[in-house]
Design a protein around this motif. Structure first.
Motif, PDB file in Angstrom:
ATOM      1  N   MET A   1      -5.142  -9.799   2.220  1.00 41.65           N
ATOM      2  CA  MET A   1      -5.097  -9.527   3.665  1.00 41.65           C
ATOM      3  C   MET A   1      -6.440  -9.843   4.316  1.00 41.65           C
ATOM      4  SD  MET A   1      -2.109  -8.095   4.408  1.00 41.65           S
ATOM      5  CE  MET A   1      -1.299  -9.166   3.264  1.00 41.65           C
TER       6      MET A   1
ATOM      7  N   HIS B   1      -6.076  -7.079   9.620  1.00 43.53           N
ATOM      8  CA  HIS B   1      -7.507  -6.981   9.311  1.00 43.53           C
ATOM      9  C   HIS B   1      -8.296  -8.206   9.755  1.00 43.53           C
ATOM     10  CE1 HIS B   1     -10.950  -5.270   7.266  1.00 43.53           C
ATOM     11  NE2 HIS B   1     -11.243  -6.502   6.920  1.00 43.53           N
ATOM     12  N   THR B   2      -7.720  -9.385   9.598  1.00 41.03           N
ATOM     13  CA  THR B   2      -8.478 -10.588   9.948  1.00 41.03           C
ATOM     14  C   THR B   2      -8.719 -10.677  11.453  1.00 41.03           C
ATOM     15  OG1 THR B   2      -6.402 -11.801   9.985  1.00 41.03           O
ATOM     16  CG2 THR B   2      -7.720 -11.999   8.001  1.00 41.03           C
TER      17      THR B   2
ATOM     18  N   PRO C   1      -9.827  -0.008  11.798  1.00 43.77           N
ATOM     19  CA  PRO C   1      -9.666  -1.017  10.747  1.00 43.77           C
ATOM     20  C   PRO C   1     -10.438  -0.705   9.465  1.00 43.77           C
ATOM     21  CG  PRO C   1      -9.930  -2.092  12.857  1.00 43.77           C
ATOM     22  CD  PRO C   1     -10.123  -0.626  13.110  1.00 43.77           C
TER      23      PRO C   1
ATOM     24  N   ARG D   1      -8.603   1.826   7.375  1.00 44.34           N
ATOM     25  CA  ARG D   1      -7.387   1.263   6.787  1.00 44.34           C
ATOM     26  C   ARG D   1      -7.721   0.318   5.645  1.00 44.34           C
ATOM     27  NH1 ARG D   1      -5.453   1.192  12.289  1.00 44.34           N
ATOM     28  NH2 ARG D   1      -6.232  -0.922  12.496  1.00 44.34           N
TER      29      ARG D   1
ATOM     30  N   ARG E   1      -9.782  -8.152  13.209  1.00 41.96           N
ATOM     31  CA  ARG E   1     -10.667  -7.051  13.559  1.00 41.96           C
ATOM     32  C   ARG E   1     -11.768  -7.535  14.492  1.00 41.96           C
ATOM     33  NH1 ARG E   1     -14.717  -3.808   9.481  1.00 41.96           N
ATOM     34  NH2 ARG E   1     -15.751  -2.730  11.173  1.00 41.96           N
TER      35      ARG E   1
ATOM     36  N   VAL F   1      -8.066   2.403   2.581  1.00 41.55           N
ATOM     37  CA  VAL F   1      -6.763   2.786   2.027  1.00 41.55           C
ATOM     38  C   VAL F   1      -6.128   1.598   1.303  1.00 41.55           C
ATOM     39  CG1 VAL F   1      -4.419   3.464   2.649  1.00 41.55           C
ATOM     40  CG2 VAL F   1      -6.366   4.604   3.705  1.00 41.55           C
TER      41      VAL F   1
ATOM     42  N   ARG G   1       4.274  -7.501   6.481  1.00 40.09           N
ATOM     43  CA  ARG G   1       2.827  -7.349   6.411  1.00 40.09           C
ATOM     44  C   ARG G   1       2.148  -8.715   6.404  1.00 40.09           C
ATOM     45  NH1 ARG G   1       0.372  -4.835   1.082  1.00 40.09           N
ATOM     46  NH2 ARG G   1       1.014  -6.891   0.371  1.00 40.09           N
ATOM     47  N   ALA G   2       2.733  -9.648   5.646  1.00 39.63           N
ATOM     48  CA  ALA G   2       2.145 -10.988   5.600  1.00 39.63           C
ATOM     49  C   ALA G   2       2.208 -11.641   6.976  1.00 39.63           C
ATOM     50  CB  ALA G   2       2.874 -11.837   4.566  1.00 39.63           C
TER      51      ALA G   2
ATOM     52  N   LEU H   1      -0.569  -2.722   9.970  1.00 44.96           N
ATOM     53  CA  LEU H   1      -1.864  -2.719  10.653  1.00 44.96           C
ATOM     54  C   LEU H   1      -2.962  -3.258   9.733  1.00 44.96           C
ATOM     55  CD1 LEU H   1      -1.666   0.637  12.626  1.00 44.96           C
ATOM     56  CD2 LEU H   1      -1.558  -1.671  13.561  1.00 44.96           C
ATOM     57  N   ILE H   2      -2.837  -2.974   8.451  1.00 46.41           N
ATOM     58  CA  ILE H   2      -3.811  -3.536   7.512  1.00 46.41           C
ATOM     59  C   ILE H   2      -3.697  -5.062   7.523  1.00 46.41           C
ATOM     60  CG2 ILE H   2      -4.493  -3.690   5.085  1.00 46.41           C
ATOM     61  CD1 ILE H   2      -3.532  -0.725   4.861  1.00 46.41           C
TER      62      ILE H   2
ATOM     63  N   ASP I   1      -4.890   1.420  -2.654  1.00 47.96           N
ATOM     64  CA  ASP I   1      -3.514   1.252  -3.104  1.00 47.96           C
ATOM     65  C   ASP I   1      -3.243  -0.067  -3.823  1.00 47.96           C
ATOM     66  OD1 ASP I   1      -2.987   3.709  -2.171  1.00 47.96           O
ATOM     67  OD2 ASP I   1      -1.623   3.127  -0.567  1.00 47.96           O
ATOM     68  N   SER I   2      -3.904  -1.126  -3.431  1.00 48.39           N
ATOM     69  CA  SER I   2      -3.736  -2.389  -4.151  1.00 48.39           C
ATOM     70  C   SER I   2      -4.867  -3.329  -3.806  1.00 48.39           C
ATOM     71  CB  SER I   2      -2.394  -3.040  -3.791  1.00 48.39           C
ATOM     72  OG  SER I   2      -2.389  -4.374  -4.255  1.00 48.39           O
TER      73      SER I   2
ATOM     74  N   LEU J   1       4.065   1.163   9.165  1.00 50.19           N
ATOM     75  CA  LEU J   1       3.210   0.721  10.271  1.00 50.19           C
ATOM     76  C   LEU J   1       1.771   0.518   9.804  1.00 50.19           C
ATOM     77  CD1 LEU J   1       2.916   0.124  13.293  1.00 50.19           C
ATOM     78  CD2 LEU J   1       2.363   2.523  13.633  1.00 50.19           C
TER      79      LEU J   1
ATOM     80  N   ALA K   1       0.844   4.697   2.165  1.00 50.84           N
ATOM     81  CA  ALA K   1       0.636   4.538   3.595  1.00 50.84           C
ATOM     82  C   ALA K   1       2.005   4.248   4.212  1.00 50.84           C
ATOM     83  CB  ALA K   1      -0.330   3.389   3.860  1.00 50.84           C
TER      84      ALA K   1
ATOM     85  N   THR L   1      -0.426 -10.870   9.680  1.00 47.78           N
ATOM     86  CA  THR L   1      -1.734 -11.525   9.653  1.00 47.78           C
ATOM     87  C   THR L   1      -1.744 -12.746  10.572  1.00 47.78           C
ATOM     88  OG1 THR L   1      -1.180 -12.990   7.832  1.00 47.78           O
ATOM     89  CG2 THR L   1      -2.077 -10.859   7.227  1.00 47.78           C
TER      90      THR L   1
ATOM     91  N   PHE M   1       0.880  -1.168   0.000  1.00 47.39           N
ATOM     92  CA  PHE M   1       0.000   0.000   0.000  1.00 47.39           C
ATOM     93  C   PHE M   1       0.913   1.212   0.000  1.00 47.39           C
ATOM     94  CE2 PHE M   1      -2.188  -3.405   2.483  1.00 47.39           C
ATOM     95  CZ  PHE M   1      -2.971  -3.818   1.431  1.00 47.39           C
TER      96      PHE M   1
ATOM     97  N   HIS N   1      -3.419  -4.204  18.247  1.00 48.21           N
ATOM     98  CA  HIS N   1      -2.914  -4.354  16.874  1.00 48.21           C
ATOM     99  C   HIS N   1      -1.501  -3.816  16.771  1.00 48.21           C
ATOM    100  CE1 HIS N   1      -6.691  -5.738  15.519  1.00 48.21           C
ATOM    101  NE2 HIS N   1      -7.308  -4.573  15.404  1.00 48.21           N
TER     102      HIS N   1
END
Ligand SMILES: Nc1ncnc2c1ncn2[C@@H]1O[C@H](COP(=O)(O)OP(=O)(O)OP(=O)(O)O)[C@@H](O)[C@H]1O
Ligand SMILES: [Mg+2]
Lengths: 254, 358, 292
Positions: free
Chosen positions: B211, A104-105, B193, B196, A107, B199, A164-165, A100-101, B203-204, A96, A93, A168, A90, A128
């Protein structure tokens, strides 16, 4: 029941048979690598696992459950994370925020709570961040935490994508060419991390890689593909000495 | 430039970074509250328009600037809000209820349109929303016994829990309160969340999906929220102008709403405010300028679109981060003075991302 | 029957105009992945130049057409060089916003130009008010000429892309810019030329449309109907643009007659929404998928 199973996977794009009848199993806790020349169909297998394309035939099972046919975003919920060959971060962004994205799972809050930023949201946000911070420490990204991804050098971006991976919290990590474009030093770090993933975090790794020294160093088993078809499956040494594999890479030797 | 030293995570989650920032926002709030005393009635009226456009801007920013989905049909939601308000007020429904209904109805309309439309990308989405806008405009023109067709609808002044909103200063405070609540909500959303996820989609899409983000659901949520905000703005707008008719909700209005975020600066709610101020101020500035131009030019109706177009193009070419981007640069310049060096904000050469399969 | 024939013919005639504007979009889209929202305004400006040549300067009709085409081709190329090249490679919608800005400027400047302004003008054609009788239906020669001239232009374009060196280079570029670049095709120059051709095609549409709607500063908004046309045909397909334009023209013509008042103006948009919902790739479009 094995951890991950690909059963007779095939996919065709128009006339191109990208993957034909590929079957393999990945055991819990191993590093399983797919090799093959350009266009062999390695990334396509990843895309099939991510459910970006439906396979023409065959199925994929994860922890005994068939995943083919699920909605693509469900894959992450099951505990499968991936990185992309041509980094898909992303861009606008910070590092961090990217991580944080990745949470998401996990949440837990509802939209209306978020609009008011109620205490549960605040608590979850802090949790998170703690999780993301662990990964930042693990991959030595402290320095880049608040930098925007768009401005980072290639090698760092590659690590951020792995980070990032990992945020999760995957059970199975797919890595598409983790060392491509890295210098020898960065490549060496990557090898260490892959080993740590397996040893310290207990994450199973399914990887596509061209760099054979990295492959031999970290892989438990290797699958060689050519033009979408399976050539050989075994330890790194067995596969590398298989005459059909050598032929696929070097052409027919008279 | 100030550096923030972080010692714990709670600091990251906070609304304001430090005391300095709190100070400036308090000062801003005080200035905004004092404005009706300081400015003449006419300018307060213009401030009301700016505030209404701030709400529009927040909605468009959420959709375009944060979620990366374009819409060229948002005037339709403005219309839904405005007509809902007009019809309910005529039936004696209290303002708080009719305003909520305007938000809800436009939000639901956005949700219903969003579901199929958001499978579409880029230009297809633009065309689909544009088509939707045309259809809604035609419907309100033809549905005469409800909307009054081309002869339009009249609105009375707002009765806000017994307080008659009968002058611009009161209207201004009402709008200011709504803007504050809405912006706070949006900022909260963006540090959660859901924000985000928006966003990420911008972006992708492909990695957002990997994700675990349900693309269609989050795009639809974004579209619905943005439509609901536009509906609120529509209701306020209807009261401000006191008379609504179909041509106030045509394609050009939709386009103006979209350009607002590009000029203000994509990807920040500050940008929405700057964009709103620009859209309202420009015609005023042009009127003002006319006194100083030769009459041959000053009389021209084409002057405004020409200048608007030129400014839009200039921003897109020279300052893609919009007015807000410019503002950040100027602020940095002064806070670093005399150490500012050129090229500090040199544009990152973006990779050409093709939608095509090569 | 005569009624039906008349409706079909006027539908096809207006459809030809949509088709040509859509063709202009598609040419640019194929070459640069940019969607030119000012295409309708380019058509409008072209109409004004044709009006200037024929009515104000007293040139014959055909000379006026050639003049307008030439001026507008240069205009298209200049627009590409000056405002579009600097934003090439940025997000698709940034580029679209630039073209929207260009549209604003064009409309504004036209209304401020002495002799043009906000009035409505007529371009005198050699076939005005002549009627031919086909199968009992009285068909205006003007409509017939629109169809004939559109067909002629398509033939010329086809020959150009098929048989000339530069035309083939353009095709190559539109399929794969990078590969074309490696092959030594001057991609940037090709893109400039495409904008020129596209502007000329739109101008031609404007000249054909002039007898029906006259020339005025807001004439460009009619060009918006070319979006539905391009989508129905499959954005990015040249034959698709032509077929899509004809479909939209026909739908509009028939719905104006058989459906209640009001449907004529939005028929195109209802059709495009249906197409996007059920077959987003249109009739001839290829399905796009991003490769990872
Ligand atoms: N979406 C698609 N549409 C059409 N063809 C595709 C698509 N994705 C992959 N292919 C084709 O499938 C074949 C395998 O591609 P894939 O990307 O899996 O190769 P790879 O083994 O990952 O190669 P590399 O080492 O270059 O990454 C190639 O011929 C490719 O062109
Ligand atoms: Mg690959």
């Amino acid at each position: 029941m094995s951890f991950f199973t690909a059963e007779n996977l095939s996919i065709q794009f128009g006339g191109v048979k990208a993957v034909t009848n590929v079957s393999f199993e990945v055991e819990r806790g191993e590093v399983f690598t797919i090799i093959g020349p350009n266009g062999a169909g390695k990334t396509t297998i990843f895309n099939l696992i991510s459910l970006i394309y439906p396979p023409t035939s065959g199925r994929i099972l994860f922890e005994g459950q068939e995943i083919t046919g699920l909605a693509p975003h469900r894959v992450a919920n099951l505990g499968i994370a991936r990185t992309f060959q041509n980094i898909e971060l992303f861009e606008h962004a910070t590092v961090l925020q990217n991580l944080l994205i990745g949470r998401h799972t996990h949440r837990t809050t509802a939209l209306w709570q978020e609009l008011l930023f109620l205490p549960p949201v605040r608590r979850a946000e802090i949790a998170h961040r703690e999780a993301a911070e662990k990964v930042i420490d693990f991959l030595d990204l402290q320095h880049y935490r608040d930098s925007f991804v768009a401005g980072l050098p290639y090698g760092v971006r590659k690590v951020v994508e792995l980070a990032r991976a990992l945020t999760t919290g995957p059970k199975l990590q797919l890595l598409d060419e983790p060392s491509s474009g890295l210098n020898p030093e960065e490549s060496d770090d990557m090898a260490f991390w892959i080993e740590d993933l397996k040893k310290d975090l207990g994450i199973t790794v399914l990887m596509v890689e061209h760099d054979m020294s990295l492959v031999s160093r970290v892989s438990d088993r290797v699958l060689a593909l050519n033009q979408g078809e399976m050539l050989a499956l075994g330890t790194s040494r067995e596969v590398q000495s298989d005459p059909r594999v050598i032929e696929a890479y070097l052409g027919k030797q008279e | 430039m100030r550096f923030y030293f972080k010692t714990d995570y709670a600091q990251d989650v906070r609304l304001f970074q430090d005391g300095v920032q709190v100070f400036w926002y308090v000062a801003l709030a005080a200035a905004l509250l004092a404005l009706p005393v300081l400015l003449p009635e006419y300018l307060i009226g213009q401030m009301v328009f700016i505030l209404i456009y701030c709400i529009i801007g927040a909605g468009m920013m959420l959709l375009i600037g944060y979620t990366g989905q374009i819409s060229l049909g948002h005037a339709a939601f403005l219309a839904v809000g405005a007509y809902t308000e007009a019809l309910l007020q005529a039936r004696g429904v209290p303002f708080a209820v009719s305003l909520s209904a305007a938000a809800l109805l436009s939000g639901v309309a956005g949700f219903i349109i969003g579901m199929p439309a958001l499978r579409l990308k880029g230009i297809y989405l633009a065309i689909a929303t544009m088509a939707f806008g045309f259809i809604v405009e035609e419907v309100i023109t033809r549905w005469e016994h409800v909307t009054g067709g081309n002869s339009g609808k009249q609105l009375k002044q707002i009765d806000f829990f017994g307080i008659a909103i009968d002058n611009d200063a009161r209207f201004y405070y009402l709008c200011l309160g709504l803007v504050a609540v809405i912006f706070l909500g949006m900022i909260n959303l963006m540090r959660s969340p859901t924000g985000r996820a928006f966003v990420a989609i911008r972006d992708s899409e492909i990695s957002a999906q990997s994700m675990g983000i349900h693309l269609a659901r989050y795009k639809t949520i974004s579209f619905a929220i943005s439509a609901a905000l536009t509906g609120v703005a529509g209701a306020l707008y209807a009261h401000k102008v006191q008379f609504i008719s179909p041509e106030q909700f045509n394609l050009l209005v939709s386009i103006e709403m979209a350009t607002l975020v590009f000029i203000g600066g994509l990807g920040s709610f500050h940008g929405a405010v700057f964009g709103a101020a620009f859209i309202i101020a420009l015609p005023q500035v042009i009127v003002f300028m006319k006194d100083y131009l030769p009459t041959a030019i000053a009389q021209q109706t084409g002057l405004q679109p020409t200048i608007f177009g030129l400014i839009l193009i200039a921003f897109l070419i020279f300052e893609p981060l919009g007015i807000y981007g410019r503002w950040v640069k100027i602020r940095t310049y002064f806070s670093l003075f005399p150490f500012y060096r050129g090229g500090m904000f040199r544009r990152q050469k973006a990779y050409m991302k093709s939608d095509r399969l090569k | 029957m005569a009624q039906f024939l008349q409706l079909a013919l006027s539908g096809i005639a207006i459809g030809c105009v949509y088709a040509l504007v859509a063709l202009g979009f598609v040419l640019i889209y194929k070459a640069t992945e940019t969607v030119n929202f000012a295409q309708g305004d380019v058509m409008m400006l072209g109409g004004f130049f044709a009006y200037t040549a024929t009515a104000l300067m007293g040139w014959p009709y055909w000379a006026g057409i050639v003049f307008a085409l030439a001026v507008m081709a240069i205009f298209g190329m200049a627009a590409e060089r000056i405002v579009l090249r600097p934003v090439l490679g940025q997000a698709q919608f940034t580029v679209v916003m630039v073209t929207i800005g260009v549209g604003y400027v064009m409309r504004g400047v036209v209304t401020m130009t002495p002799g043009w302004g906000t009035d409505t003008y007529k371009i005198a054609t050699p076939f005005a008010e002549k009627v031919v009788n086909i199968g009992g239906a009285a068909i205006s020669l003007e409509q017939l000429m629109i169809i004939v001239m559109t067909a002629a232009l398509c033939a010329v374009l086809f020959a150009f892309f098929r048989f000339t060196r530069i035309g083939i280079a353009m095709q190559a570029t539109s399929q794969n810019q990078l590969a074309a670049y490696y092959m030594g095709i001057p991609v940037a120059r090709v893109n400039t030329l495409i904008w020129g051709i596209s502007a000329a095609v739109a101008t031609f549409a404007g000249i054909l449309l002039a007898p029906i709607t006259f020339v005025h500063a807001n004439m460009g908004f009619i060009g918006l109907k070319a979006f539905p046309a391009a989508v129905v045909g499959g954005f990015g397909s040249i034959p698709g643009a032509i077929v899509g334009g004809l479909i939209i023209g026909l739908v509009e013509s028939f719905s104006g007659f058989y459906l209640p008042e009001g449907f004529k103006d939005i028929a195109a948009y209802i059709v495009v929404l249906l197409v996007l919902m059920f077959k987003p790739s249109g009739l001839f479009g290829e399905k796009l998928r991003k490769k990872v």
